[in-house]
Design a protein around this motif. Structure first.
Motif, short mmCIF file in Angstrom:
data_model
loop_
_atom_site.label_atom_id
_atom_site.label_comp_id
_atom_site.label_asym_id
_atom_site.label_seq_id
_atom_site.Cartn_x
_atom_site.Cartn_y
_atom_site.Cartn_z
N LEU A 101 -4.65 0.30 6.83
CA LEU A 101 -4.17 0.91 5.59
C LEU A 101 -4.11 2.43 5.70
N LYS A 102 -5.08 3.01 6.39
CA LYS A 102 -5.07 4.46 6.57
C LYS A 102 -3.83 4.90 7.35
N ARG B 224 -4.90 8.82 0.15
CA ARG B 224 -4.59 7.53 0.79
C ARG B 224 -5.76 7.04 1.62
N SER C 276 -7.75 -0.03 -5.37
CA SER C 276 -8.45 -0.58 -4.20
C SER C 276 -8.95 -2.01 -4.45
N ALA D 280 -0.99 3.21 7.29
CA ALA D 280 0.11 2.42 6.73
C ALA D 280 1.45 3.14 6.77
N PHE E 299 0.83 -1.21 0.00
CA PHE E 299 0.00 0.00 0.00
C PHE E 299 0.87 1.26 0.00
N ALA F 185 -7.80 3.61 1.08
CA ALA F 185 -7.97 2.67 2.19
C ALA F 185 -9.44 2.35 2.42
N THR G 29 -10.79 0.18 -0.44
CA THR G 29 -10.23 -1.16 -0.32
C THR G 29 -11.01 -1.96 0.72
N TYR H 72 -9.34 -1.00 7.02
CA TYR H 72 -9.36 0.45 6.75
C TYR H 72 -8.41 1.20 7.68
#
Length: 207
Positions: free
Chosen positions: A163-164, A36, A114, A166, A24, A40, A43, A160
């Protein structure tokens, strides 16, 4: 509560969102913080849709192809265990086909990442899908179904949040930290896969 923890723990381990963090980060280096967050979010939404479809359409898939539950559990167990070995040996990206040249060229030419490669195959891969199809056959009570659906939503929310965050996770843990966690998770994933295989073999043999 026990079923919820088991379902969420299995999903989190098999999907391994921490293993997706480096991918990511690499794909969103030139994105703004807001972009981003949007990636996220979508995704997580894509993963949730895939999980729900896998869970609720599972019995129809089995019926259409004439596959028994034990056969699915053995096949799913093998896939899950192979994913665990990939995590344990640090070959997660190769296992997901992420290092093939054509795949890399396609990834970097996409505007939206995503759905692919993040949701499929990085997160909701064959191991996750087979696990949910098995759950669909094993848990028929309305209460159990609601609990598992709750675990699916929690798993998507966790994806979420991971990844947010990350880029922060990479800075905080570093590559070595993420690899260490992935190896620990890989060991757990192998155990889950082996457990499914053993349970299915015992059922087939009538032990």
């Amino acid at each position: 509560m026990e079923l919820y923890l088991i379902a969420f723990g299995a999903l989190f381990s098999i999907m391994n969102p921490l293993g997706t963090v480096p991918v990511f980060v690499g794909l969103t280096l030139e994105h703004t913080k807001k972009e981003r967050a949007v990636t996220a979010f979508w995704t997580a939404v894509d993963v949730l849709v895939i999980l729900l479809l896998s869970f609720f359409a599972g019995k129809y898939i089995l019926s259409f192809f004439g596959i028994s539950l034990n056969a699915l559990k053995i096949a799913g167990g093998l896939i899950i265990a192979s994913s665990g070995f990939a995590l344990l040996t640090g070959k997660f990206r190769e296992h997901k086909g992420m290092k093939r040249q054509k795949v890399q060229e396609d990834i970097h030419s996409r505007e939206a990442i995503s759905l692919t490669p993040l949701a499929i195959p990085m997160l909701a891969g064959p191991g996750t899908i087979s696990l949910l199809i098995t759950y669909n056959q094993e848990f028929q009570l309305t209460q159990d179904i609601c609990i598992i659906v709750g675990a699916l939503f929690t798993a998507a929310l966790t994806i979420y949040l991971v990844l947010k965050s990350a880029h922060f996770i990479v800075k905080f843990l570093g590559a070595s930290g993420i690899n260490a966690l992935s190896r620990i998770i890989g060991f757990i994933v192998i155990a889950i896969g082996v457990e499914y295989i053993i349970a299915s073999v015992v059922s087939v043999l009538g032990l």
